[in-house]
Scaffold this motif. Structure first.
Motif, PDB file in Angstrom:
ATOM      1  N   SER A  45      -7.724  -3.671   4.619  1.00 18.17           N
ATOM      2  CA  SER A  45      -6.781  -3.068   3.669  1.00 18.17           C
ATOM      3  C   SER A  45      -6.009  -4.164   2.965  1.00 18.17           C
ATOM      4  O   SER A  45      -5.746  -5.223   3.548  1.00 18.17           O
ATOM      5  CB  SER A  45      -5.800  -2.139   4.392  1.00 18.17           C
ATOM      6  N   ILE A  46      -5.655  -3.903   1.721  1.00 16.16           N
ATOM      7  CA  ILE A  46      -4.893  -4.845   0.913  1.00 16.16           C
ATOM      8  C   ILE A  46      -3.437  -4.382   0.846  1.00 16.16           C
ATOM      9  O   ILE A  46      -3.164  -3.221   0.526  1.00 16.16           O
ATOM     10  CB  ILE A  46      -5.463  -4.931  -0.519  1.00 16.16           C
ATOM     11  N   PRO A  47      -2.473  -5.289   1.127  1.00 14.98           N
ATOM     12  CA  PRO A  47      -1.069  -4.871   1.070  1.00 14.98           C
ATOM     13  C   PRO A  47      -0.483  -4.972  -0.339  1.00 14.98           C
ATOM     14  O   PRO A  47      -0.691  -5.966  -1.033  1.00 14.98           O
ATOM     15  CB  PRO A  47      -0.381  -5.868   2.007  1.00 14.98           C
ATOM     16  N   LEU A  48       0.231  -3.942  -0.748  1.00 18.66           N
ATOM     17  CA  LEU A  48       1.093  -4.015  -1.924  1.00 18.66           C
ATOM     18  C   LEU A  48       2.524  -3.964  -1.387  1.00 18.66           C
ATOM     19  O   LEU A  48       2.949  -2.945  -0.831  1.00 18.66           O
ATOM     20  CB  LEU A  48       0.861  -2.835  -2.874  1.00 18.66           C
ATOM     21  N   VAL A  49       3.252  -5.056  -1.526  1.00 16.01           N
ATOM     22  CA  VAL A  49       4.574  -5.158  -0.914  1.00 16.01           C
ATOM     23  C   VAL A  49       5.600  -4.388  -1.744  1.00 16.01           C
ATOM     24  O   VAL A  49       5.716  -4.589  -2.950  1.00 16.01           O
ATOM     25  CB  VAL A  49       5.001  -6.637  -0.776  1.00 16.01           C
ATOM     26  N   LEU A  50       6.334  -3.504  -1.076  1.00 16.78           N
ATOM     27  CA  LEU A  50       7.398  -2.742  -1.728  1.00 16.78           C
ATOM     28  C   LEU A  50       8.740  -3.443  -1.594  1.00 16.78           C
ATOM     29  O   LEU A  50       9.519  -3.511  -2.549  1.00 16.78           O
ATOM     30  CB  LEU A  50       7.484  -1.334  -1.124  1.00 16.78           C
ATOM     31  N   ASN A  51       9.013  -3.974  -0.413  1.00 12.76           N
ATOM     32  CA  ASN A  51      10.253  -4.729  -0.198  1.00 12.76           C
ATOM     33  C   ASN A  51      10.090  -5.606   1.027  1.00 12.76           C
ATOM     34  O   ASN A  51       9.155  -5.445   1.809  1.00 12.76           O
ATOM     35  CB  ASN A  51      11.463  -3.788  -0.049  1.00 12.76           C
ATOM     36  N   GLY A  52      11.024  -6.552   1.182  1.00 13.41           N
ATOM     37  CA  GLY A  52      10.950  -7.486   2.294  1.00 13.41           C
ATOM     38  C   GLY A  52      10.230  -8.762   1.896  1.00 13.41           C
ATOM     39  O   GLY A  52       9.849  -8.957   0.735  1.00 13.41           O
ATOM     40  N   ALA A  53      10.062  -9.666   2.860  1.00 15.24           N
ATOM     41  CA  ALA A  53       9.412 -10.960   2.618  1.00 15.24           C
ATOM     42  C   ALA A  53       8.313 -11.183   3.649  1.00 15.24           C
ATOM     43  O   ALA A  53       8.543 -11.036   4.852  1.00 15.24           O
ATOM     44  CB  ALA A  53      10.437 -12.092   2.690  1.00 15.24           C
ATOM     45  N   TYR A  70       5.459 -17.177  -0.054  1.00  9.78           N
ATOM     46  CA  TYR A  70       5.991 -15.881   0.356  1.00  9.78           C
ATOM     47  C   TYR A  70       5.462 -14.790  -0.566  1.00  9.78           C
ATOM     48  O   TYR A  70       5.190 -15.032  -1.752  1.00  9.78           O
ATOM     49  CB  TYR A  70       7.523 -15.864   0.278  1.00  9.78           C
ATOM     50  N   LEU A  71       5.345 -13.581  -0.015  1.00  5.52           N
ATOM     51  CA  LEU A  71       5.112 -12.373  -0.805  1.00  5.52           C
ATOM     52  C   LEU A  71       6.374 -11.537  -0.755  1.00  5.52           C
ATOM     53  O   LEU A  71       6.993 -11.391   0.301  1.00  5.52           O
ATOM     54  CB  LEU A  71       3.951 -11.558  -0.234  1.00  5.52           C
ATOM     55  N   ASN A  72       6.773 -11.005  -1.909  1.00  7.44           N
ATOM     56  CA  ASN A  72       7.944 -10.139  -1.998  1.00  7.44           C
ATOM     57  C   ASN A  72       7.566  -8.831  -2.678  1.00  7.44           C
ATOM     58  O   ASN A  72       6.394  -8.606  -3.002  1.00  7.44           O
ATOM     59  CB  ASN A  72       9.069 -10.834  -2.757  1.00  7.44           C
ATOM     60  N   GLY A  73       8.562  -7.981  -2.922  1.00  3.43           N
ATOM     61  CA  GLY A  73       8.311  -6.718  -3.583  1.00  3.43           C
ATOM     62  C   GLY A  73       7.573  -6.894  -4.900  1.00  3.43           C
ATOM     63  O   GLY A  73       7.947  -7.716  -5.730  1.00  3.43           O
ATOM     64  N   GLY A  74       6.491  -6.136  -5.082  1.00  2.00           N
ATOM     65  CA  GLY A  74       5.688  -6.233  -6.296  1.00  2.00           C
ATOM     66  C   GLY A  74       4.490  -7.146  -6.166  1.00  2.00           C
ATOM     67  O   GLY A  74       3.672  -7.242  -7.086  1.00  2.00           O
ATOM     68  N   ASP A  75       4.360  -7.838  -5.019  1.00  2.00           N
ATOM     69  CA  ASP A  75       3.273  -8.806  -4.826  1.00  2.00           C
ATOM     70  C   ASP A  75       2.148  -8.226  -3.982  1.00  2.00           C
ATOM     71  O   ASP A  75       2.308  -7.246  -3.251  1.00  2.00           O
ATOM     72  CB  ASP A  75       3.785 -10.061  -4.105  1.00  2.00           C
ATOM     73  N   THR A  76       0.997  -8.894  -4.066  1.00  2.00           N
ATOM     74  CA  THR A  76      -0.079  -8.718  -3.108  1.00  2.00           C
ATOM     75  C   THR A  76      -0.599 -10.098  -2.766  1.00  2.00           C
ATOM     76  O   THR A  76      -0.239 -11.091  -3.414  1.00  2.00           O
ATOM     77  CB  THR A  76      -1.205  -7.828  -3.655  1.00  2.00           C
ATOM     78  N   ARG A 130      -0.597 -16.890  -7.013  1.00  2.00           N
ATOM     79  CA  ARG A 130      -0.780 -17.478  -5.691  1.00  2.00           C
ATOM     80  C   ARG A 130      -1.429 -18.857  -5.798  1.00  2.00           C
ATOM     81  O   ARG A 130      -1.120 -19.762  -5.014  1.00  2.00           O
ATOM     82  CB  ARG A 130      -1.654 -16.571  -4.814  1.00  2.00           C
ATOM     83  N   PHE A 131      -2.337 -19.042  -6.776  1.00  2.00           N
ATOM     84  CA  PHE A 131      -2.970 -20.349  -6.968  1.00  2.00           C
ATOM     85  C   PHE A 131      -1.923 -21.389  -7.336  1.00  2.00           C
ATOM     86  O   PHE A 131      -1.924 -22.515  -6.804  1.00  2.00           O
ATOM     87  CB  PHE A 131      -4.035 -20.241  -8.067  1.00  2.00           C
TER      88      PHE A 131
END
Length: 207
Positions: A45-53, A70-76, A130-131
């Motif tokens: 599964s691929i995460p779509l981050v809603l909130n948090g780090a 880091y990944l934050n809200g709005g990231d994958t 990410r690159f």
């Protein structure tokens, strides 16, 4: 789930795709310190981050870890996208730095949703972002002194967790930066003497 998706992705994805995500994805809540993706595991599964780090690290052949981004809200996570598309085992670890909430998209919809322009653009932007972050991490290792890397790391944690207080041990920081606890303790002491941070028991405060 829609009320959680719209604030972060309402201006990113078209309505039809939001409908599909709401129907197909699974909402996931993580406590701080929880491992979301681990080395050597197939990503389903691929995460779509809603909130948090979410902290992304990579391991070398000797088992030493290096912090990447880091990944934050709005990231994958672009690296998990790559593993999914190529059906490869994960080469990264994703750990919740703070409490986090995300939607998990099953692997089988990765290709199917390429019919949506907004999904294609999101995937390509994620790869690019990410690159660039990984290049910055490599540049830091190659061209920065360790004291500069340490200060940048602390500021990065502050930015991504939204607090001036960093609850990390010296060993945890040393692991992320690929060095020893003794070296990190010495550099933190120097930063404290320069009034850039304050050192407390199991806590670092950025001034």
């Amino acid at each position: 789930m829609r009320d959680l998706l719209l604030p972060m992705f309402g201006n990113v994805f078209q309505k039809e795709l939001i409908d599909e995500i709401e129907d197909k994805a699974v909402l996931k809540n993580l406590k701080a310190g929880t491992t979301l993706i681990d080395y050597g595991k197939y990503i389903k599964s691929i995460p779509l981050v809603l909130n948090g780090a979410i902290k992304i690290v990579r391991e070398d052949e000797k088992g030493h870890e290096l912090f990447l981004y880091y990944l934050n809200g709005g990231d994958t996570c672009a690296m998990s996208l790559t593993c999914c598309m190529n059906h490869k085992k994960s080469e990264i670890k994703a750990i919740a730095e703070t409490e986090a909430q995300m939607v998990m998209i099953p692997l089988e919809y990765m290709d199917e949703w390429m019919k949506y322009a907004s999904w294609r653009q999101f995937v390509f932007r994620s790869y690019n972002a990410r690159f660039e972050e990984m290049l910055s991490a490599l540049d830091a290792v190659a061209f920065m002194n360790l004291d500069e890397r340490l200060l940048n790391y602390l500021l990065d944690v502050k930015t991504n967790t939204g607090t001036f207080e960093i609850f990390k041990t010296h060993q945890e920081i040393a692991t992320d930066l690929g060095t020893s606890r003794v070296v990190i303790s010495r550099l933190l002491k120097r930063l404290a003497e320069e009034d850039q941070i304050e050192l407390h028991r199991n806590r670092i405060e950025i001034l």
